[in-house]
Scaffold this motif. Structure first.
Motif, short mmCIF file in Angstrom:
data_model
loop_
_atom_site.label_atom_id
_atom_site.label_comp_id
_atom_site.label_asym_id
_atom_site.label_seq_id
_atom_site.Cartn_x
_atom_site.Cartn_y
_atom_site.Cartn_z
N GLN A 108 26.32 39.08 36.84
CA GLN A 108 26.95 40.35 37.78
C GLN A 108 28.14 40.32 38.15
O GLN A 108 29.14 41.20 38.23
CB GLN A 108 26.03 40.41 39.00
CG GLN A 108 26.30 41.10 40.20
CD GLN A 108 25.54 42.35 40.34
OE1 GLN A 108 24.66 42.59 39.74
NE2 GLN A 108 25.93 43.28 41.03
N ASN A 160 30.71 38.44 36.95
CA ASN A 160 31.71 38.34 35.90
C ASN A 160 32.06 40.12 35.63
O ASN A 160 33.16 40.23 35.59
CB ASN A 160 31.06 37.89 34.61
CG ASN A 160 31.59 36.51 34.65
OD1 ASN A 160 32.86 36.40 33.89
ND2 ASN A 160 30.55 35.45 34.76
N LEU A 161 30.91 40.74 35.61
CA LEU A 161 31.18 42.20 35.61
C LEU A 161 31.96 42.80 36.73
O LEU A 161 32.88 43.52 36.38
CB LEU A 161 29.57 42.96 35.21
CG LEU A 161 28.97 42.62 34.10
CD1 LEU A 161 27.60 43.22 34.22
CD2 LEU A 161 29.97 43.05 32.92
N GLY A 195 35.33 42.14 36.33
CA GLY A 195 35.99 43.04 34.99
C GLY A 195 36.49 44.46 35.58
O GLY A 195 37.22 45.08 35.20
N ILE A 242 28.40 48.65 35.97
CA ILE A 242 27.65 47.61 35.61
C ILE A 242 26.48 48.13 34.79
O ILE A 242 26.10 47.62 33.92
CB ILE A 242 27.17 47.01 37.12
CG1 ILE A 242 28.38 46.12 37.35
CG2 ILE A 242 25.97 46.03 36.93
CD1 ILE A 242 28.09 45.51 38.67
N ALA A 297 27.05 48.59 31.42
CA ALA A 297 27.09 47.48 30.64
C ALA A 297 25.71 47.13 30.25
O ALA A 297 25.70 46.75 29.10
CB ALA A 297 27.93 46.48 31.45
N ARG A 325 21.06 38.98 34.82
CA ARG A 325 22.27 39.27 35.80
C ARG A 325 22.66 38.50 37.15
O ARG A 325 23.89 38.03 37.25
CB ARG A 325 22.03 40.70 36.55
CG ARG A 325 21.00 40.86 37.50
CD ARG A 325 20.63 42.32 38.00
NE ARG A 325 21.81 43.02 38.55
CZ ARG A 325 21.82 44.37 38.59
NH1 ARG A 325 20.88 45.17 38.12
NH2 ARG A 325 22.84 44.78 39.32
N LEU A 332 28.78 39.46 27.30
CA LEU A 332 29.27 39.85 28.55
C LEU A 332 30.88 39.92 28.62
O LEU A 332 31.35 40.57 29.35
CB LEU A 332 29.00 38.54 29.44
CG LEU A 332 29.42 38.34 30.87
CD1 LEU A 332 28.99 39.43 31.55
CD2 LEU A 332 28.86 37.04 31.39
N GLY A 344 31.42 43.56 28.02
CA GLY A 344 30.82 44.22 28.98
C GLY A 344 32.01 44.25 30.04
O GLY A 344 32.28 45.43 30.90
N ARG A 345 32.19 43.21 30.19
CA ARG A 345 33.25 42.81 31.53
C ARG A 345 34.73 43.54 31.53
O ARG A 345 35.15 44.34 32.09
CB ARG A 345 33.69 41.39 31.66
CG ARG A 345 34.54 40.90 32.67
CD ARG A 345 34.69 39.59 32.50
NE ARG A 345 35.54 38.98 31.49
CZ ARG A 345 35.67 37.79 31.33
NH1 ARG A 345 35.41 36.64 32.03
NH2 ARG A 345 36.60 37.38 30.04
N MET A 374 34.45 47.26 31.95
CA MET A 374 34.26 47.83 33.47
C MET A 374 35.55 48.51 33.98
O MET A 374 35.35 49.24 35.11
CB MET A 374 34.24 46.47 34.39
CG MET A 374 32.82 45.76 34.10
SD MET A 374 31.46 46.95 34.78
CE MET A 374 32.10 46.95 36.67
#
Ligand code: ATP
Ligand code: MG
Lengths: 234, 291
Positions: free
Chosen positions: A94, A96-97, A100, A114, A117, A128, A143, A146-147, A150
Motif C-alpha cells: 500500500q 509503495n502505491l 507512486g 490504489i 492498481a 496490501r 507492484l 501499479g506504482r 499511480m
C-alpha cells in the motif's frame, strides 16, 4: 509526444550513449532493443532526469525537459518502471502505491489509483499490508507497474518488465502492457526479450554500443534478417 | 538504589537518544556522518539558555524556540556545506562536516567565552520526589517525558505522514524516490530539520541536567550519541532510541559500581563489544550486496 534529439551521455569517461535520436508518438508502444550494455537503461534514466546528458535534448509534448529535475518530470506526465523493479522493500504494498501517487494531492484520487492498481493486479490487493520485500519477483513487477501508474502518466517507460519471470508470467505482463496502452497510455518499452517486445510494439529502435543502428515498424524489424540473427536467436 | 540509578540512566540515555536520532536519520538518507551534529546540540543549549535568561521565556517556550532556530541552522548547514559535495567522494563531505563542527565550536567560544554557563535556577525549579527509597528529581521526569513525547512525534511523522513516508522511500532508494516525483532535496532538508530540532531539545535538557552549557559540550555528547546510533544500527530509528537508552543506563551503572573515572569510556567499550558480535548493530539491517 516525446522527441529525443542527438543525445549523448557519459558516465565519467565511459560513453554510454552517442547521438541517439528517437521519438514516441501519442498512443504508441515503442520498443528499444539491444544487447547488454547497449545503453537502453541509460536512455530511460536520462529521459526521467536521473542521469544528465552532456549534449542533445529531450522534449515532451513540446516542452524541453532536458535539464528538468526528475521529480518535476513526473508531474509533466512521464513515469517509469525501473530496471530490476526497485520496489521500496521495507515499505508495504500500500505504501509503495502511495509513493507512486506522491504528486497527487487529492486523497480521493490516491484511493482510486490504489483501487485501480488492485483491479489490474488482484494479487496485490491480498498483500496490501505486506512489506514489498516479501513479494515474489512477479508480484514485485506488478507492484512496480501499479506504482508507476499511480501518477496517471501519459507516457510510461518500462525497463525490462520480463526480467527474471517465468514464461507464463511474461505473457501475462505483456498482456497487461497492451491493456494499459489501450486505455490511452503511451509506452516506451526496453526489452532483452526482443520477440515479445516486437510482438506488441508498433515501432522499435535497435541500439548497439550506445548508438541507434536500426529503426522502423516492429513488423519490419521482426522480419529483418540481421535482427532475426542478432536478437531473435536465429 | 537500583530504581534511582535506573531513572538516572534513562534520563541521561534519553538525551543521548535524542541526539543519536539525528545521526541515524541523516546517515540513513545520504550516508553521511554529520560530524557537526554535536555542535548543533551545543548551539541548541546556548539558544535555550539565552531565551531563558535574556528573554525570560519559560523553559518550554525556550526549548521550542531553540528547536526552531536549530532546524533552520541544520537546513542551512546541509545547503552550504554538504549539498555542493553530494556527488563528490564521501570523504570530502566528511571533511566538510568536521570543518563545520570546528567552526561552530570556535564561534561559540568567541561569543560566549570558554567558561561554562548555567541555567538560572528559576528556569526549572526541580523538586525531589521520594518513590520507595529512591530520590527522583522532577527534572529527570521532565527529561524523560519530553524525550518520550518527541520520539513518539517523530515516529508518527516517519510512519504516518506523507513526508515521513517520502523520507523512508528516499532512504531506501534515492533515485527511485525521485522517479516517484519526490523532491529528494526537500526530503533531505526536512531530515536535517527534524534531526537538528531533536538535538536542540537534547541540548536544552542536558544543559538543565548538568546545569552547564559550554562551547565544547557537543564533542563528547556527540561522540556518545554517535556511538549510540551505531550500537543501535546506524540508519535505524528505533535502533538509535534503544542505543541511546542502553548507553545512558550503562554509563550510570558503570559509575555507580565504581568505574567513575572511566565514565566516558563505557559507551565506547560497549560499542566495540557489540560490534564484535553484531557488526550491523542491535537493530541494524544486514547490508545486502546488490546482485
Ligand atoms: N552508473 C554507471 N556508472 C558507470 N557506467 C555505467 C553506469 N550505468 C551504466 N554504465 C555503463 O553504460 C553502458 C550502458 O549501460 P546501460 O545500463 O544503459 O545498458 P543496458 O542496455 O540497459 O544494459 P542491460 O541490458 O544489461 O540492462 C554500459 O557500458 C554500462 O557499463
Ligand atoms: Mg538495462
Amino acid at each position: 509526444m516525446l522527441t529525443v534529439d542527438n543525445l549523448s551521455v557519459y558516465y565519467g569517461a565511459i560513453r554510454a550513449l552517442h547521438q541517439v535520436s528517437c521519438r514516441v508518438d501519442q498512443g504508441e508502444i515503442v520498443a528499444l532493443i539491444g544487447a547488454n550494455g547497449a545503453g537502453k537503461t541509460t536512455i530511460l534514466t536520462t529521459i526521467s532526469g536521473i542521469v544528465s546528458s552532456s549534449t542533445g535534448s529531450i522534449a515532451f509534448e513540446g516542452e524541453d525537459i532536458t535539464r528538468m529535475p526528475a521529480h518535476q518530470i513526473v508531474t509533466k506526465g512521464i513515469s517509469q518502471v525501473p530496471e530490476g523493479r526497485r520496489v521500496f522493500a521495507r515499505m508495504s504494498v500500500q505504501e509503495n502505491l502511495e509513493m507512486g501517487g506522491f504528486i497527487l494531492s487529492n486523497k480521493q484520487e490516491i484511493k482510486q489509483g490504489i483501487e485501480r492498481a488492485f483491479t489490474l493486479f488482484p494479487r496485490l490487493a491480498e498483500r496490501r499490508k505486506q512489506a514489498a520485500r516479501t513479494l515474489s519477483g512477479g508480484e514485485q513487477q506488478m507492484l512496480a507497474m501499479g506504482r508507476a501508474l499511480m501518477s496517471n502518466p501519459r507516457l510510461l517507460l518500462l525497463d525490462e518488465p520480463s526480467m527474471g519471470l517465468a514464461p507464463m508470467l511474461v505473457e501475462k505482463i505483456f498482456e497487461i502492457i497492451v491493456e494499459i496502452n489501450k486505455t490511452g497510455t503511451t509506452i516506451m518499452l526496453v526489452e532483452q526479450n526482443a520477440s515479445m517486445a516486437l510482438s506488441i510494439a508498433h515501432r522499435a529502435y535497435v541500439l548497439e554500443t550506445g548508438e541507434v543502428v536500426l529503426s522502423g515498424s516492429a513488423s519490419d524489424l521482426a522480419s529483418n534478417p540481421e535482427v532475426r540473427k542478432a536478437y531473435l536467436g536465429e | 538504589m537500583f530504581l534511582q540509578q535506573l531513572i538516572n540512566g534513562i534520563a541521561l540515555g534519553s538525551t543521548y537518544a535524542l541526539i543519536a536520532l539525528g545521526y541515524t536519520m541523516v546517515y540513513g538518507i545520504i550516508t553521511l556522518i554529520n560530524f557537526a551534529h554535536g555542535e548543533i546540540f551545543m548551539v541548541g543549549a546556548f539558544v535555550g539558555l539565552l531565551l531563558v535568561s535574556v528573554l525570560k521565556l519559560n523553559i518550554f517556550l525556550a526549548m521550542a524556540g531553540s528547536m526552531a532556530f536549530c532546524m533552520i541552522m541544520g537546513v542551512v548547514i546541509e545547503f552550504i556545506a554538504y549539498r555542493p559535495l553530494r556527488k563528490s567522494s564521501r570523504l570530502s563531505a566528511l571533511i566538510s562536516a568536521i570543518g563545520v563542527s570546528i567552526f561552530l565550536s570556535s564561534l561559540a567560544m568567541m561569543v560566549f567565552g570558554a567558561n561554562a554557563k548555567g541555567f538560572p535556577s528559576e528556569a526549572f525549579p526541580a523538586r525531589q520526589l521520594h518513590i520507595g527509597n529512591a530520590d527522583i528529581s522532577t527534572l529527570q521526569l521532565l527529561i524523560i517525558g519530553v524525550s518520550a513525547l518527541l520520539m513518539l512525534a517523530l515516529e508518527f511523522i516517519v510512519q504516518k505522514t506523507k513526508i515521513g513516508k517520502a523520507m523512508r522511500a528516499t532512504s531506501e532508494d534515492y533515485n527511485t524516490a525521485a522517479l516517484m516525483g519526490i523532491n529528494v532535496n526537500f526530503v533531505i532538508s526536512f531530515t536535517f530539520a527534524l534531526g537538528s530540532a531533536l538535538a536542540a531539545a537534547g541540548g536544552v535538557l542536558v544543559g538543565l541536567l548538568f546545569n552547564s552549557v559550554s562551547f565544547n559540550m557537543g564533542l563528547m555528547a556527540g561522540l556518545k550519541a554517535f556511538a549510540a546510533a551505531v550500537l543501535g544500527g546506524i540508519g535505524s530509528i528505533p535502533g538509535a532510541m534503544l542505543g541511546g537508552l542502553l548507553l545512558g543506563v550503562a554509563e550510570v551503572f558503570g559509575v555507580a559500581i565504581g568505574y567513575s573515572s572511566y565514565r566516558d569510556a563505557i559507551a565506547f567499550a560497549i560499542l566495540v563489544l557489540v560490534l564484535l558480535v553484531r557488526p550491523t548493530g542491535l537493530l541494524g539491517r544486514k547490508i545486502l550486496k546488490k546482485v
